[in-house]
Design an enzyme around this catalytic site. Structure first.
Site, short mmCIF file in Angstrom:
data_model
loop_
_atom_site.label_atom_id
_atom_site.label_comp_id
_atom_site.label_asym_id
_atom_site.label_seq_id
_atom_site.Cartn_x
_atom_site.Cartn_y
_atom_site.Cartn_z
CB SER A 13 -0.98 0.00 1.17
OG SER A 13 -0.34 0.24 2.40
CG MET A 90 8.35 -7.10 5.76
SD MET A 90 8.36 -5.64 6.83
CE MET A 90 8.13 -6.44 8.42
CG HIS A 109 10.46 1.35 11.73
ND1 HIS A 109 10.67 -0.02 11.61
CD2 HIS A 109 10.20 1.58 13.04
CE1 HIS A 109 10.55 -0.57 12.81
NE2 HIS A 109 10.27 0.37 13.69
CB THR A 141 22.59 4.10 8.71
OG1 THR A 141 21.80 3.78 9.85
CG2 THR A 141 22.39 5.56 8.33
CD GLU A 174 3.00 2.82 7.88
OE1 GLU A 174 3.67 2.41 6.92
OE2 GLU A 174 2.56 2.07 8.77
C1 GAR Z 1 3.86 -0.78 6.71
O1 GAR Z 1 3.16 -0.55 7.90
C2 GAR Z 1 5.33 -0.44 6.89
O2 GAR Z 1 5.54 0.67 7.72
C3 GAR Z 1 5.85 -1.68 7.54
O3 GAR Z 1 5.18 -2.74 6.89
C4 GAR Z 1 3.92 -2.28 6.42
C5 GAR Z 1 3.85 -2.55 4.94
O4 GAR Z 1 2.58 -2.27 4.42
N1 GAR Z 1 7.27 -1.79 7.40
C6 GAR Z 1 8.04 -2.43 8.27
O5 GAR Z 1 7.61 -3.02 9.25
C7 GAR Z 1 9.53 -2.39 7.97
N2 GAR Z 1 10.26 -3.11 8.94
P1 GAR Z 1 2.40 -2.06 2.87
O6 GAR Z 1 3.02 -3.28 2.19
O7 GAR Z 1 0.93 -2.02 2.66
O8 GAR Z 1 3.09 -0.79 2.47
#
Ligand code: GAR
Length: 210
Positions: A13, A90, A109, A141, A174
């Site tokens: 998303s 991830m 994040h 980083t 986000e």
């Molecule tokens: C989001 O909430 C993002 O912030 C998180 O995974 C989700 C992905 O949603 N990211 C992490 O946890 C990074 N370690 P999306 O695939 O719908 O964008």
């Protein structure tokens, strides 16, 4: 145009927001490719349907992290991007990968860093009793979830929230902050000062509240 590659692992998303922002705002930017580390990442289909080149570099096909990161780096470099945006990607990237894309690699994040690095951030927030939760867009980083902060968004924690409730509320902010960051990047306004802090030319606040 500012060439962008987006890396995803799942739903995508945030990637959709990035693609839509680049298109709608009429920016001089282009999402050249969406690359996933899993063939079943749902976001790949959306990207394909929306005319974006997609590619899978499956981490399971590689014996070591270094091998995977080398293959991923090659796939990314093929598009000669100015920025590589992690959007729900991830896998932890090796220092070698991170250094190769130093100053060009950006992550979102789901916490107000430096609180709650790592996984299960919504559970961590609820377990800790914080009343505000949030998200951070930052340069990557070698230290996990630790780089210079570009923008942060905040949401209240409400009585009775489950981790899923909180995640859903946070996701809206986000999208909001990643969209603005993409605009700033495309307009060439984002730099780092000598202390490795982010400067965004012409922007007074990089704090968002839902
Ligand atoms: C989001 O909430 C993002 O912030 C998180 O995974 C989700 C992905 O949603 N990211 C992490 O946890 C990074 N370690 P999306 O695939 O719908 O964008």
């Amino acid at each position: 145009p500012c060439r962008i590659v987006v890396l995803i692992s799942g739903r995508g998303s945030n990637m959709q927001t990035i693609v839509n922002t680049v298109r709608e705002a009429g920016l001089s930017a282009r999402v050249c490719a969406v690359i996933a580390n899993k063939a079943d990442a749902a976001g790949l289909q959306w990207a394909h349907n929306n005319g974006i080149a997609t590619q899978v570099v499956a981490h399971r096909d590689y014996a070591t992290r270094d091998d995977f990161d080398a293959a991923l780096a090659e796939a990314v470099e093929a598009h000669a991007p100015q920025y590589v945006l992690l959007a729900g990607f991830m896998r932890v990237l090796t220092p070698g990968f991170v250094e190769r894309f130093n100053g060009r690699l950006i992550n979102i994040h789901p916490s107000l860093l430096p609180a709650f690095p790592g996984l299960h951030t919504h559970q961590q927030a609820l377990a800790t009793g914080v009343q505000w939760h949030g998200c951070t867009v930052h340069f990557v980083t070698p230290v996990l979830d630790h780089g210079p902060i570009i923008a942060q968004g905040m949401v209240p924690v409400l009585a009775g929230d489950t981790p899923d409730d909180l995640a859903a509320r946070l996701l809206q902010v986000e999208h909001r902050i990643y969209a603005d960051v993409v605009r700033w990047l495309a307009e060439g306004r984002v730099t780092l000062d000598s202390m490795q802090r982010v400067l965004v030319r012409g922007v007074d606040s990089r704090a968002f509240v839902l």
